[in-house]
Design a protein around this motif. Structure first.
Motif, PDB file in Angstrom:
ATOM      1  N   LEU A  63       2.885   7.970  -7.984  1.00  0.00           N
ATOM      2  CA  LEU A  63       2.642   7.932  -9.431  1.00  0.00           C
ATOM      3  C   LEU A  63       2.454   9.334  -9.998  1.00  0.00           C
ATOM      4  O   LEU A  63       2.931   9.640 -11.088  1.00  0.00           O
ATOM      5  CB  LEU A  63       1.409   7.079  -9.748  1.00  0.00           C
ATOM      6  N   PHE A  64       1.774  10.174  -9.256  1.00  0.00           N
ATOM      7  CA  PHE A  64       1.536  11.543  -9.719  1.00  0.00           C
ATOM      8  C   PHE A  64       2.856  12.295  -9.866  1.00  0.00           C
ATOM      9  O   PHE A  64       3.130  12.916 -10.898  1.00  0.00           O
ATOM     10  CB  PHE A  64       0.612  12.288  -8.757  1.00  0.00           C
ATOM     11  N   PHE A  65       3.676  12.255  -8.835  1.00  0.00           N
ATOM     12  CA  PHE A  65       4.917  13.024  -8.865  1.00  0.00           C
ATOM     13  C   PHE A  65       5.985  12.392  -9.765  1.00  0.00           C
ATOM     14  O   PHE A  65       6.829  13.092 -10.304  1.00  0.00           O
ATOM     15  CB  PHE A  65       5.457  13.233  -7.449  1.00  0.00           C
ATOM     16  N   ALA A  66       5.937  11.074  -9.941  1.00  0.00           N
ATOM     17  CA  ALA A  66       6.931  10.398 -10.784  1.00  0.00           C
ATOM     18  C   ALA A  66       6.482  10.304 -12.242  1.00  0.00           C
ATOM     19  O   ALA A  66       7.291  10.061 -13.125  1.00  0.00           O
ATOM     20  CB  ALA A  66       7.198   8.994 -10.251  1.00  0.00           C
ATOM     21  N   GLY A  67       5.192  10.514 -12.484  1.00  0.00           N
ATOM     22  CA  GLY A  67       4.642  10.335 -13.828  1.00  0.00           C
ATOM     23  C   GLY A  67       4.551  11.622 -14.615  1.00  0.00           C
ATOM     24  O   GLY A  67       5.140  12.648 -14.270  1.00  0.00           O
ATOM     25  N   PHE A  72      -2.444  19.078 -10.429  1.00  0.00           N
ATOM     26  CA  PHE A  72      -3.686  18.698  -9.777  1.00  0.00           C
ATOM     27  C   PHE A  72      -4.889  19.362 -10.426  1.00  0.00           C
ATOM     28  O   PHE A  72      -6.015  19.138 -10.025  1.00  0.00           O
ATOM     29  CB  PHE A  72      -3.648  19.042  -8.278  1.00  0.00           C
ATOM     30  N   THR A  73      -4.665  20.184 -11.415  1.00  0.00           N
ATOM     31  CA  THR A  73      -5.774  20.843 -12.100  1.00  0.00           C
ATOM     32  C   THR A  73      -6.453  19.915 -13.109  1.00  0.00           C
ATOM     33  O   THR A  73      -7.509  20.251 -13.625  1.00  0.00           O
ATOM     34  CB  THR A  73      -5.285  22.116 -12.832  1.00  0.00           C
ATOM     35  N   GLN A  74      -5.852  18.765 -13.398  1.00  0.00           N
ATOM     36  CA  GLN A  74      -6.512  17.807 -14.276  1.00  0.00           C
ATOM     37  C   GLN A  74      -7.770  17.288 -13.583  1.00  0.00           C
ATOM     38  O   GLN A  74      -7.728  16.896 -12.416  1.00  0.00           O
ATOM     39  CB  GLN A  74      -5.582  16.649 -14.619  1.00  0.00           C
ATOM     40  N   VAL A  75      -8.861  17.294 -14.321  1.00  0.00           N
ATOM     41  CA  VAL A  75     -10.166  16.958 -13.749  1.00  0.00           C
ATOM     42  C   VAL A  75     -10.169  15.575 -13.099  1.00  0.00           C
ATOM     43  O   VAL A  75     -10.660  15.413 -11.982  1.00  0.00           O
ATOM     44  CB  VAL A  75     -11.262  17.045 -14.832  1.00  0.00           C
ATOM     45  N   GLY A  79     -10.766  15.238  -9.292  1.00  0.00           N
ATOM     46  CA  GLY A  79     -12.032  14.563  -9.018  1.00  0.00           C
ATOM     47  C   GLY A  79     -11.839  13.292  -8.208  1.00  0.00           C
ATOM     48  O   GLY A  79     -12.609  13.007  -7.292  1.00  0.00           O
ATOM     49  N   SER A  80     -10.810  12.533  -8.537  1.00  0.00           N
ATOM     50  CA  SER A  80     -10.528  11.294  -7.803  1.00  0.00           C
ATOM     51  C   SER A  80     -10.196  11.582  -6.344  1.00  0.00           C
ATOM     52  O   SER A  80     -10.682  10.897  -5.436  1.00  0.00           O
ATOM     53  CB  SER A  80      -9.372  10.536  -8.456  1.00  0.00           C
ATOM     54  N   LEU A  81      -9.382  12.583  -6.114  1.00  0.00           N
ATOM     55  CA  LEU A  81      -9.028  12.953  -4.736  1.00  0.00           C
ATOM     56  C   LEU A  81     -10.254  13.425  -3.953  1.00  0.00           C
ATOM     57  O   LEU A  81     -10.454  13.037  -2.798  1.00  0.00           O
ATOM     58  CB  LEU A  81      -7.959  14.039  -4.731  1.00  0.00           C
ATOM     59  N   LEU A 139     -20.333   6.914  -4.961  1.00  0.00           N
ATOM     60  CA  LEU A 139     -19.118   7.714  -5.128  1.00  0.00           C
ATOM     61  C   LEU A 139     -17.931   6.831  -5.493  1.00  0.00           C
ATOM     62  O   LEU A 139     -17.054   7.236  -6.262  1.00  0.00           O
ATOM     63  CB  LEU A 139     -18.824   8.516  -3.861  1.00  0.00           C
ATOM     64  N   GLY A 140     -17.900   5.607  -4.966  1.00  0.00           N
ATOM     65  CA  GLY A 140     -16.839   4.667  -5.311  1.00  0.00           C
ATOM     66  C   GLY A 140     -16.872   4.295  -6.784  1.00  0.00           C
ATOM     67  O   GLY A 140     -15.824   4.197  -7.434  1.00  0.00           O
ATOM     68  N   VAL A 141     -18.060   4.102  -7.333  1.00  0.00           N
ATOM     69  CA  VAL A 141     -18.188   3.822  -8.766  1.00  0.00           C
ATOM     70  C   VAL A 141     -17.668   5.003  -9.575  1.00  0.00           C
ATOM     71  O   VAL A 141     -16.910   4.835 -10.540  1.00  0.00           O
ATOM     72  CB  VAL A 141     -19.656   3.487  -9.138  1.00  0.00           C
ATOM     73  N   LEU A 142     -18.053   6.205  -9.182  1.00  0.00           N
ATOM     74  CA  LEU A 142     -17.554   7.406  -9.877  1.00  0.00           C
ATOM     75  C   LEU A 142     -16.038   7.512  -9.775  1.00  0.00           C
ATOM     76  O   LEU A 142     -15.367   7.881 -10.744  1.00  0.00           O
ATOM     77  CB  LEU A 142     -18.207   8.667  -9.307  1.00  0.00           C
ATOM     78  N   LEU A 143     -15.501   7.177  -8.623  1.00  0.00           N
ATOM     79  CA  LEU A 143     -14.050   7.208  -8.432  1.00  0.00           C
ATOM     80  C   LEU A 143     -13.363   6.279  -9.417  1.00  0.00           C
ATOM     81  O   LEU A 143     -12.390   6.659 -10.077  1.00  0.00           O
ATOM     82  CB  LEU A 143     -13.698   6.824  -6.991  1.00  0.00           C
ATOM     83  N   PHE A 144     -13.868   5.063  -9.544  1.00  0.00           N
ATOM     84  CA  PHE A 144     -13.251   4.115 -10.471  1.00  0.00           C
ATOM     85  C   PHE A 144     -13.446   4.548 -11.929  1.00  0.00           C
ATOM     86  O   PHE A 144     -12.565   4.330 -12.756  1.00  0.00           O
ATOM     87  CB  PHE A 144     -13.768   2.694 -10.237  1.00  0.00           C
ATOM     88  N   ILE A 145     -14.556   5.173 -12.235  1.00  0.00           N
ATOM     89  CA  ILE A 145     -14.751   5.697 -13.596  1.00  0.00           C
ATOM     90  C   ILE A 145     -13.705   6.747 -13.898  1.00  0.00           C
ATOM     91  O   ILE A 145     -13.081   6.737 -14.965  1.00  0.00           O
ATOM     92  CB  ILE A 145     -16.191   6.263 -13.761  1.00  0.00           C
ATOM     93  N   PHE A 146     -13.468   7.657 -12.960  1.00  0.00           N
ATOM     94  CA  PHE A 146     -12.434   8.686 -13.140  1.00  0.00           C
ATOM     95  C   PHE A 146     -11.063   8.044 -13.333  1.00  0.00           C
ATOM     96  O   PHE A 146     -10.289   8.467 -14.185  1.00  0.00           O
ATOM     97  CB  PHE A 146     -12.392   9.636 -11.949  1.00  0.00           C
ATOM     98  N   MET A 147     -10.771   7.042 -12.510  1.00  0.00           N
ATOM     99  CA  MET A 147      -9.450   6.423 -12.570  1.00  0.00           C
ATOM    100  C   MET A 147      -9.235   5.622 -13.851  1.00  0.00           C
ATOM    101  O   MET A 147      -8.122   5.566 -14.358  1.00  0.00           O
ATOM    102  CB  MET A 147      -9.257   5.504 -11.356  1.00  0.00           C
ATOM    103  N   ILE A 148     -10.296   5.034 -14.370  1.00  0.00           N
ATOM    104  CA  ILE A 148     -10.174   4.201 -15.560  1.00  0.00           C
ATOM    105  C   ILE A 148     -10.195   5.043 -16.832  1.00  0.00           C
ATOM    106  O   ILE A 148      -9.366   4.886 -17.722  1.00  0.00           O
ATOM    107  CB  ILE A 148     -11.276   3.122 -15.603  1.00  0.00           C
ATOM    108  N   LEU A 149     -11.162   5.951 -16.935  1.00  0.00           N
ATOM    109  CA  LEU A 149     -11.341   6.721 -18.166  1.00  0.00           C
ATOM    110  C   LEU A 149     -10.424   7.944 -18.262  1.00  0.00           C
ATOM    111  O   LEU A 149     -10.160   8.419 -19.352  1.00  0.00           O
ATOM    112  CB  LEU A 149     -12.793   7.164 -18.326  1.00  0.00           C
ATOM    113  N   LYS A 150     -10.012   8.453 -17.115  1.00  0.00           N
ATOM    114  CA  LYS A 150      -9.178   9.649 -17.063  1.00  0.00           C
ATOM    115  C   LYS A 150      -9.699  10.713 -18.039  1.00  0.00           C
ATOM    116  O   LYS A 150      -9.018  11.081 -18.992  1.00  0.00           O
ATOM    117  CB  LYS A 150      -7.721   9.317 -17.386  1.00  0.00           C
ATOM    118  N   PRO A 151     -10.941  11.205 -17.770  1.00  0.00           N
ATOM    119  CA  PRO A 151     -11.568  12.149 -18.716  1.00  0.00           C
ATOM    120  C   PRO A 151     -10.779  13.425 -18.924  1.00  0.00           C
ATOM    121  O   PRO A 151     -10.008  13.833 -18.142  1.00  0.00           O
ATOM    122  CB  PRO A 151     -12.911  12.451 -18.069  1.00  0.00           C
TER     123      PRO A 151
END
Length: 151
Positions: A63-67, A72-75, A79-81, A139-151
């Motif tokens: 998704l990253f390379f096709a999107g 990778f500098t996007q927070v 952050g998710s990685l 950390l899993g909750v934070l991961l999903f927050i990053f993935m959902i909100l894409k701050p």
């Protein structure tokens, strides 16, 4: 592309999901018999992060390379990685050794008859394991927050 996003989200849930209830299985106040059962269930649960987590990383990279996500500098991407890697380090580097110590203690011939309250050494391993599961869940909750909100 929508199918790939769906696959990514489902595999991420499957891959990180067990960390959200693993600490319930590894609760502090268990008898030796309950702990034996907990470790059997935990061994089955390990399959989900291995398969789902691997699939989430692969689909995420596609998704990253096709999107149109930039670099990778996007927070949220970085952050998710980082969060995903930290969760893996906690589970593999800290939970697994404590689980192994508990399994060895429970399987030792001199402890095979122990069914009630855990002695200090075994309880200490269980307490550490439980604490690491709570950390991984946070950390899993934070991961999903990053993935959902894409701050």
């Amino acid at each position: 592309m929508k199918f790939l996003v769906l696959l990514h989200v489902l595999s991420a849930i499957m891959g990180v999901g067990p960390t959200f209830f693993a600490h319930v299985l590894a609760r502090k106040k268990q008898t030796a018999d309950q702990l034996r059962h907990t470790l059997v269930l935990g061994a089955h649960l390990e399959k989900f992060p291995k398969i789902g987590g691997t699939l989430a990383v692969i689909t995420g990279l596609i998704l990253f390379f096709a999107g149109e996500y930039g670099a990778f500098t996007q927070v949220w991407i970085l952050g998710s990685l980082i969060l995903y890697v930290l969760i893996q380090i906690i589970v593999i580097g800290f939970v697994t050794p404590n689980s192994s110590h508990l399994r060895k203690w429970l399987d030792a011939p001199e402890n095979s008859e122990v069914t009630g309250e855990l002695p200090g050494e075994a309880q200490n391993y269980l307490n550490k394991m439980n604490g690491y599961f709570y950390l991984a869940s946070t950390l899993g909750v934070l991961l999903f927050i990053f993935m959902i909100l894409k701050p």
